[in-house]
Motif scaffolding. Structure first.
Motif, mmCIF file in Angstrom:
data_model
loop_
_atom_site.group_PDB
_atom_site.id
_atom_site.type_symbol
_atom_site.label_atom_id
_atom_site.label_comp_id
_atom_site.label_asym_id
_atom_site.label_seq_id
_atom_site.Cartn_x
_atom_site.Cartn_y
_atom_site.Cartn_z
ATOM 1 N N ALA A 174 -19.539 -11.938 9.935
ATOM 2 C CA ALA A 174 -19.436 -13.140 9.094
ATOM 3 C C ALA A 174 -20.445 -13.072 7.945
ATOM 4 C CB ALA A 174 -19.661 -14.395 9.934
ATOM 5 N N ILE A 175 -21.667 -12.638 8.242
ATOM 6 C CA ILE A 175 -22.698 -12.565 7.191
ATOM 7 C C ILE A 175 -22.399 -11.407 6.236
ATOM 8 C CG2 ILE A 175 -25.168 -12.145 6.764
ATOM 9 C CD1 ILE A 175 -25.689 -13.665 9.439
ATOM 10 N N GLU A 176 -21.936 -10.289 6.757
ATOM 11 C CA GLU A 176 -21.588 -9.151 5.895
ATOM 12 C C GLU A 176 -20.523 -9.541 4.866
ATOM 13 O OE1 GLU A 176 -22.865 -5.592 5.820
ATOM 14 O OE2 GLU A 176 -24.294 -7.173 6.300
ATOM 15 N N ARG A 177 -19.603 -10.415 5.284
ATOM 16 C CA ARG A 177 -18.546 -10.856 4.371
ATOM 17 C C ARG A 177 -19.094 -11.582 3.145
ATOM 18 N NH1 ARG A 177 -15.762 -13.399 8.705
ATOM 19 N NH2 ARG A 177 -15.213 -11.552 9.905
ATOM 20 N N THR A 178 -20.255 -12.205 3.272
ATOM 21 C CA THR A 178 -20.846 -12.927 2.120
ATOM 22 C C THR A 178 -21.399 -11.958 1.069
ATOM 23 O OG1 THR A 178 -23.118 -13.004 2.959
ATOM 24 C CG2 THR A 178 -21.644 -14.753 3.701
ATOM 25 N N ARG A 179 -21.709 -10.726 1.459
ATOM 26 C CA ARG A 179 -22.335 -9.721 0.591
ATOM 27 C C ARG A 179 -23.652 -10.208 -0.017
ATOM 28 N NH1 ARG A 179 -18.415 -5.762 -0.377
ATOM 29 N NH2 ARG A 179 -16.349 -6.464 0.278
ATOM 30 N N GLU A 180 -24.308 -11.146 0.667
ATOM 31 C CA GLU A 180 -25.551 -11.728 0.157
ATOM 32 C C GLU A 180 -26.775 -11.073 0.782
ATOM 33 O OE1 GLU A 180 -26.373 -14.299 -1.939
ATOM 34 O OE2 GLU A 180 -24.307 -14.603 -2.588
ATOM 35 N N CYS A 193 -32.267 -10.059 10.079
ATOM 36 C CA CYS A 193 -31.547 -11.308 10.285
ATOM 37 C C CYS A 193 -31.149 -11.385 11.762
ATOM 38 C CB CYS A 193 -30.311 -11.325 9.387
ATOM 39 S SG CYS A 193 -29.326 -12.805 9.583
ATOM 40 N N ASP A 202 -21.159 -12.624 14.368
ATOM 41 C CA ASP A 202 -21.928 -13.258 13.296
ATOM 42 C C ASP A 202 -22.367 -12.231 12.252
ATOM 43 O OD1 ASP A 202 -21.690 -15.656 14.702
ATOM 44 O OD2 ASP A 202 -23.503 -15.260 15.855
#
Lengths: 197, 197
Positions: free
Chosen positions: A92-98, A82, A89
Motif C-alpha cells: 500500500a505504501i509502495e503504491r504512493t511512491r512517496e 517505516c 501495508d
C-alpha cells in the motif's frame, strides 16, 4: 447440494476470506464453464506458493529470496525505516511512491484481547536493526485504530532512549473526502495537525 | 506491487468473478499466512475439477457420471420437468425441497443482444425428452427478467401443440419483503396472481 467434487471445490473456496457460499458457487461454475480460464495455472501457482515464498530475513516482507526486493535495492535510503503491521501495508505504501526508505513488518499489533503481546511481534528484530546507529528516523505506520495506536506508542516509548527521530503518519481528512461526513475524532485530528499555509 | 509468484497468484485470483484486486490480495495473503488452510487440497481439486465433472447427458446438470444424481434417482417423478437456465438454478430449487420431478438445463437464455438464439440452447434435447408422451407438465423456471420471460414464452409457444401442461413460476412479493419497497412491476404481478383465501 452438488455431486462430489463440485461441492468440495465450493466448500474449499468458501473457506477463503470474503468468499461466502454464493460467491464460492459462482466461482466454481465460472471455472467449470469458462474454457478461457486457465485453471491449471491457478492450481500450479497454489501448489507452489508456499514453497517459493518466504519472508525477508531483514524486514519480514514477502520475498522469494533471503532478502526481499526492497531490502536488496541499493537505491533505497538505509537511514529510514517505516514500521508496518503487515506485508500488505508495504504494498500500500509502495503504491504512493512517496517513501524511498526501508520497511519493518511487525507481523501484527499488540492486542491483549487477541492475546498478542510485544514478544509475538518482530520487535526484537527491529531493535537489532537499529542497534548500529545508521538509522536516523523510524516512521510508525501502524493502522490509526486502537491497537495500531497502542503499538505505535509502545514502540515510541521503547525508542526514546535511542538517538533516533520517531514519527507517526499524519491523521486527518482523507483526500477527496467530505468534512460533513468525517467522524469527530478524524476531524479533531485534522485540526490538531493543521498546517500553516 | 509484489515479487514474482505472490503477484501472479493475486492476478490469477483477480480473474475470478466477484474478486477484485483487494480481495485477491487478501486471499493470497490468507493462503500464505494461515498454516491451517489446506492449499494443497484446493490445488488438487482445481486440477481435477474439469477432468472429473461433465454435464448430464439427459438434463445438462453437473454430474460425475453420464447421468446426474437427480436423473438417476428412481424416486423422482418422471412426469414433471422443470426447465432452468443454469445448473446453479437446479441447486437453488433443490434447496426448497418443494420439487420432486426432473430438470432440464437450457444452458442460457435467448438473448439477441448477446447473440444467443434458440439453437444455442438445449431446446432440441428438451423436445426429444418430451417426445414419448410420458411427461405431463413442464414448469418454466427461467429468471423473471426480460430474457428469461422471452425464453419462457418462446418455449410455451413451442409446446402448445403437445398434450403437456406448461406452467411458469409465480411472480410476486418476496417472503419477508416490504410492500413499500416493492417495485411496481412486482407489485402488479402480486395483484394479478392474488389468491382467494
Amino acid at each position: 447440494m452438488y455431486d462430489g467434487i463440485v461441492q468440495e471445490l465450493i466448500d474449499e473456496f468458501g473457506r477463503l476470506p470474503g468468499i461466502g457460499p454464493k460467491s464460492a458457487q459462482r466461482i466454481t461454475f465460472h471455472i467449470l464453464q469458462t474454457p478461457t480460464f486457465d485453471v491449471a495455472r491457478l492450481a500450479e501457482l497454489l501448489s507452489e506458493i508456499r514453497l517459493r515464498v518466504r519472508f525477508c530475513e531483514v524486514c519480514g516482507n514477502v520475498a522469494e529470496q533471503e532478502r526481499c526486493a526492497i531490502c536488496r535495492d541499493p537505491r533505497r535510503s538505509q537511514a529510514l525505516i517505516c514500521v508496518v503491521e503487515d506485508a500488505k501495508d508495504v504494498a500500500a505504501i509502495e503504491r504512493t511512491r512517496e517513501f524511498r526508505g526501508l520497511y519493518h513488518v511487525l507481523g501484527g499489533v499488540i492486542s491483549p484481547i487477541a492475546g498478542v503481546g510485544p514478544d509475538d511481534l518482530r520487535i526484537a528484530q527491529l531493535m537489532t536493526r537499529l542497534a548500529d546507529g545508521s538509522v536516523q528516523e523510524v516512521i510508525l505506520a501502524t493502522n490509526p485504530n486502537l491497537e495500531g495506536e497502542a503499538t505505535a506508542s509502545y514502540l515510541s516509548r521503547l525508542l526514546t532512549t535511542m538517538q533516533i527521530t520517531v514519527s507517526r503518519l499524519a491523521s486527518g481528512l482523507p483526500v477527496g473526502g467530505d468534512l460533513e461526513y468525517a467522524d469527530e475524532v478524524t476531524l479533531g485530528r485534522a485540526f490538531e495537525g493543521r498546517r500553516v499555509l
